[in-house]
Each structure stands twice: as C-alpha cells, then as structure tokens.
Design a protein around this motif. Structure first.
Motif, mmCIF file in Angstrom:
data_model
loop_
_atom_site.group_PDB
_atom_site.id
_atom_site.type_symbol
_atom_site.label_atom_id
_atom_site.label_comp_id
_atom_site.label_asym_id
_atom_site.label_seq_id
_atom_site.Cartn_x
_atom_site.Cartn_y
_atom_site.Cartn_z
ATOM 1 N N GLN A 32 -5.717 -2.105 -2.804
ATOM 2 C CA GLN A 32 -4.506 -2.457 -2.051
ATOM 3 C C GLN A 32 -4.822 -3.168 -0.597
ATOM 4 O O GLN A 32 -4.642 -3.666 0.091
ATOM 5 C CB GLN A 32 -3.175 -1.842 -2.133
ATOM 6 C CG GLN A 32 -2.422 -2.018 -3.578
ATOM 7 C CD GLN A 32 -1.315 -3.450 -3.894
ATOM 8 O OE1 GLN A 32 -0.887 -3.200 -2.614
ATOM 9 N NE2 GLN A 32 -0.867 -3.643 -5.046
ATOM 10 N N THR A 33 -5.458 -1.760 -0.132
ATOM 11 C CA THR A 33 -6.120 -1.369 0.687
ATOM 12 C C THR A 33 -6.739 -2.389 1.441
ATOM 13 O O THR A 33 -7.113 -2.826 3.075
ATOM 14 C CB THR A 33 -6.991 -0.374 0.830
ATOM 15 O OG1 THR A 33 -6.105 1.196 1.180
ATOM 16 C CG2 THR A 33 -7.239 0.343 2.963
ATOM 17 N N VAL A 34 -8.065 -3.112 0.668
ATOM 18 C CA VAL A 34 -8.643 -4.566 0.421
ATOM 19 C C VAL A 34 -8.090 -5.819 0.362
ATOM 20 O O VAL A 34 -8.441 -6.819 1.895
ATOM 21 C CB VAL A 34 -9.825 -4.269 0.159
ATOM 22 C CG1 VAL A 34 -10.791 -5.083 0.429
ATOM 23 C CG2 VAL A 34 -10.786 -2.257 -0.112
ATOM 24 N N SER A 39 0.996 -7.343 2.268
ATOM 25 C CA SER A 39 1.044 -7.106 3.131
ATOM 26 C C SER A 39 1.183 -5.421 3.416
ATOM 27 O O SER A 39 1.193 -4.645 3.396
ATOM 28 C CB SER A 39 2.732 -7.723 3.441
ATOM 29 O OG SER A 39 3.610 -7.148 2.531
ATOM 30 N N LEU A 40 1.326 -4.932 5.110
ATOM 31 C CA LEU A 40 2.169 -4.336 5.737
ATOM 32 C C LEU A 40 3.276 -3.282 5.224
ATOM 33 O O LEU A 40 3.372 -2.178 4.103
ATOM 34 C CB LEU A 40 2.091 -4.095 7.303
ATOM 35 C CG LEU A 40 0.659 -3.720 8.431
ATOM 36 C CD1 LEU A 40 0.853 -3.836 8.793
ATOM 37 C CD2 LEU A 40 0.030 -2.885 7.926
ATOM 38 N N PHE A 67 -8.893 -4.495 8.002
ATOM 39 C CA PHE A 67 -8.947 -4.628 6.681
ATOM 40 C C PHE A 67 -8.041 -6.232 6.707
ATOM 41 O O PHE A 67 -8.785 -7.125 6.735
ATOM 42 C CB PHE A 67 -8.672 -3.937 5.227
ATOM 43 C CG PHE A 67 -9.567 -3.394 5.673
ATOM 44 C CD1 PHE A 67 -10.660 -2.931 4.277
ATOM 45 C CD2 PHE A 67 -9.283 -1.567 5.012
ATOM 46 C CE1 PHE A 67 -11.811 -2.190 4.448
ATOM 47 C CE2 PHE A 67 -9.910 -0.498 4.751
ATOM 48 C CZ PHE A 67 -10.807 -0.717 4.774
ATOM 49 N N LEU A 68 -7.006 -5.917 7.019
ATOM 50 C CA LEU A 68 -5.894 -6.967 7.273
ATOM 51 C C LEU A 68 -6.996 -8.487 8.200
ATOM 52 O O LEU A 68 -7.170 -9.999 8.257
ATOM 53 C CB LEU A 68 -4.898 -7.030 7.914
ATOM 54 C CG LEU A 68 -4.334 -6.600 7.011
ATOM 55 C CD1 LEU A 68 -2.686 -6.246 7.701
ATOM 56 C CD2 LEU A 68 -4.294 -7.243 5.497
#
Length: 101
Positions: A32-34, A39-40, A67-68
C-alpha cells in the motif's frame, strides 16, 4: 524528511522478521505504501491501528507522500529492492547465504 524515512524503513523489520514469510500485515503495508493508486486517506485507514500518536500520523503522511511523488520507474525499482531484500533475508534465515561471511 529523509530521517523520518530512514526510521520508518528501519522499523519495518521490527514488526516482522522477514516479509513474505507469513507476515501479511507488513506485506500489505509495504504494498500500500508503494502503490500510487492508494490515496493518503485509504492509506491511513489501512494503518490506523499502527499510528496511534498525532506525530506518527504526520510522519506517515510525509512517508506516503514521498512515494506518491515518485515516477512509475522509481516505484518499480523500489518493488525490486523489496523483493531482493526479502529473498536475501529468507536465505539468511535458512542459513544458506550470508553477506557477512
């Protein structure tokens, strides 16, 4: 900012010893982080049980935003790095490979 990223990355192994070996929570958190399509707000919902303090939430916002802001090529390279790290940790755990010897 870089220091926050270092601390977060250093804390990941403390949650579970080796990714891909039964620690689904950590695997999901990394994915999910990458993932730039997360979305945040979605990210916060996924990890809210791990970020109980206000400054944790702020640090996680900045970590995810890093990462975004990356290109697809960079994110693909991060995924390769995570895979290689997982493989090396698994081999070290099995006693078949060591970077220290």
């Amino acid at each position: 900012m870089k220091l926050v990223m270092v601390f977060l990355l250093a804390a990941i192994p403390a949650c579970c010893y080796a990714s891909g070996s039964g620690c689904n929570a950590m695997d999901d958190a990394i994915a999910q982080t990458v993932d730039p399509s997360v979305s945040l707000e979605e990210y916060h919902n996924m990890i809210k049980s791990y970020t109980t303090l206000p400054y944790d939430t702020h640090a996680v916002d900045k970590f995810k935003q890093c990462f975004l802001d990356q290109s697809e090529e960079t994110l693909a390279n991060v995924n390769v790095m995570v895979f290689v790290e997982t493989f090396v940790k698994a081999m070290e755990t099995l006693g078949q490979w060591s970077f220290t010897s």
